[in-house]
Design an enzyme around this catalytic site. Sequence first.
Site, mmCIF file in Angstrom:
data_model
loop_
_atom_site.group_PDB
_atom_site.id
_atom_site.type_symbol
_atom_site.label_atom_id
_atom_site.label_comp_id
_atom_site.label_asym_id
_atom_site.label_seq_id
_atom_site.Cartn_x
_atom_site.Cartn_y
_atom_site.Cartn_z
ATOM 1 N N ASN A 13 -0.836 -3.022 11.248
ATOM 2 C CA ASN A 13 0.019 -2.676 10.104
ATOM 3 C C ASN A 13 0.993 -1.653 10.696
ATOM 4 O OD1 ASN A 13 -0.758 -1.296 6.779
ATOM 5 N ND2 ASN A 13 0.903 -2.603 7.400
ATOM 6 N N CYS A 76 -0.465 4.998 1.529
ATOM 7 C CA CYS A 76 -0.653 3.947 2.526
ATOM 8 C C CYS A 76 -1.776 4.368 3.471
ATOM 9 C CB CYS A 76 0.641 3.741 3.307
ATOM 10 S SG CYS A 76 0.478 2.488 4.585
ATOM 11 N N GLY A 77 -2.853 3.612 3.491
ATOM 12 C CA GLY A 77 -4.032 3.986 4.283
ATOM 13 C C GLY A 77 -3.795 3.910 5.780
ATOM 14 N N ASN A 78 -3.252 2.790 6.257
ATOM 15 C CA ASN A 78 -2.962 2.694 7.688
ATOM 16 C C ASN A 78 -1.818 3.630 8.054
ATOM 17 O OD1 ASN A 78 -4.945 0.768 8.395
ATOM 18 N ND2 ASN A 78 -3.677 -0.884 7.572
ATOM 19 N N ASN A 192 -1.121 -5.191 -5.003
ATOM 20 C CA ASN A 192 -1.484 -5.791 -3.724
ATOM 21 C C ASN A 192 -2.658 -6.728 -3.998
ATOM 22 O OD1 ASN A 192 0.167 -3.964 -1.775
ATOM 23 N ND2 ASN A 192 -0.853 -2.533 -3.155
ATOM 24 N N ARG A 211 2.244 -5.963 -1.754
ATOM 25 C CA ARG A 211 3.407 -5.599 -2.554
ATOM 26 C C ARG A 211 4.345 -4.811 -1.636
ATOM 27 N NH1 ARG A 211 2.730 -1.057 -7.332
ATOM 28 N NH2 ARG A 211 2.482 0.251 -5.496
ATOM 29 N N CYS A 220 -4.666 -3.555 5.826
ATOM 30 C CA CYS A 220 -4.245 -2.669 4.736
ATOM 31 C C CYS A 220 -5.375 -1.665 4.483
ATOM 32 C CB CYS A 220 -3.937 -3.484 3.478
ATOM 33 S SG CYS A 220 -3.408 -2.451 2.111
ATOM 34 N N GLY A 221 -5.082 -0.390 4.677
ATOM 35 C CA GLY A 221 -6.116 0.645 4.540
ATOM 36 C C GLY A 221 -6.570 0.851 3.113
HETATM 37 N N1 LIG Z 1 -0.332 -1.032 4.032
HETATM 38 C C1 LIG Z 1 -0.726 0.017 3.205
HETATM 39 C C2 LIG Z 1 -0.389 -0.063 1.743
HETATM 40 C C3 LIG Z 1 1.110 0.193 1.511
HETATM 41 C C4 LIG Z 1 1.515 0.212 0.058
HETATM 42 C C5 LIG Z 1 1.465 -1.121 -0.620
HETATM 43 N N2 LIG Z 1 2.190 -2.156 0.061
HETATM 44 C C6 LIG Z 1 1.988 -0.966 -2.061
HETATM 45 O O1 LIG Z 1 3.192 -1.126 -2.319
HETATM 46 O O2 LIG Z 1 1.184 -0.703 -2.932
HETATM 47 C C7 LIG Z 1 -2.127 0.512 3.488
HETATM 48 O O3 LIG Z 1 -2.546 0.435 4.657
HETATM 49 O O4 LIG Z 1 -2.776 1.045 2.601
#
Ligand SMILES: N[C@@H](CCC[C@H](N)C(=O)O)C(=O)O
Length: 275
Positions: A13, A76-78, A192, A211, A220-221
């Site tokens: 990611n 965003c976790g990652n 998501n 999303r 995705c974290g």
């Molecule tokens: N890739 C991320 C999450 C990023 C936010 C997500 N796309 C959103 O809009 O809710 C993760 O690693 O958590």
Amino acid sequence: MTIAFTKLHGNGNDFILIDEMAGTVIPDDMKAQFAVSYCDRRFGIGGDGVLFISPSEKADVRMRLFQPDASEAEMCGNGIRCLAKYAFDNNYAKTKSFSVETLAGVLTVRAGYDSEGDFSATIDMGVPAYDSAAIPAIGSGDFSAEIEGMTVYAANTGVPHAVIFVEDVEAVDLDAVAPKIRHNALFPKGTNVNFVQVTGPSAITIRTFERGVEGETLSCGTGSTASALISAKIGKVSGDVVHVETVGGPLDIGVGERATMTGPAETVFVGEIPL
Ligand SMILES: N[C@@H](CCC[C@H](N)C(=O)O)C(=O)O
């Protein structure tokens, strides 16, 4: 003049990081368009988002994430592990434990290198929300609904996540199925979407449609956290830690009252954008 950036990834990611610790580099009203342009994998640098690190009045550093569709995500976790690595490597974090301000609140990070020189970070992801109003989703109580013939659970782990259990994640046509949930009217801010296969007593494999990216990401974290928590909550796994296999690599999720996420982050390259 040039703009310096660092490209990092957490289990594939991937993010472009802009350092605004010494002052604004991209004006706030241009950050969304900057992400649209430079996340492009053919005409830009390429990435699932742009992370901005800046000083915080509430924490050691502040993180903002802008996505390829111009939206700003709450968390965003990652991304927070990548930002933690950058902060650690650049001495913005004075100790192994430090705090990061996000739109989803201030989160505590414990970061460092192991004896083999590999970086990892554990994030206190806070108390997850399952209540429909907090996701946000239409309904009352802990969210679950039948959508397109699938039983959909949901949690907010900083951002909204739908979770669907399947026999075989590889067999899911993600680009065909996930958008119907991602844009479903039950989720007023969108969601998501995670497809989850239980692979052991404390292990799951997931694929996530994000999303903001509007497609599958390698990991995705926050999605791994939501998937592990819901798997534990409804009794599909047991134990204090759930091992989550994402397409881009593994994460360990602590499923106590407060969730934790542990995983790697790596710097890919540094560069400069000519203006
Ligand atoms: N890739 C991320 C999450 C990023 C936010 C997500 N796309 C959103 O809009 O809710 C993760 O690693 O958590």
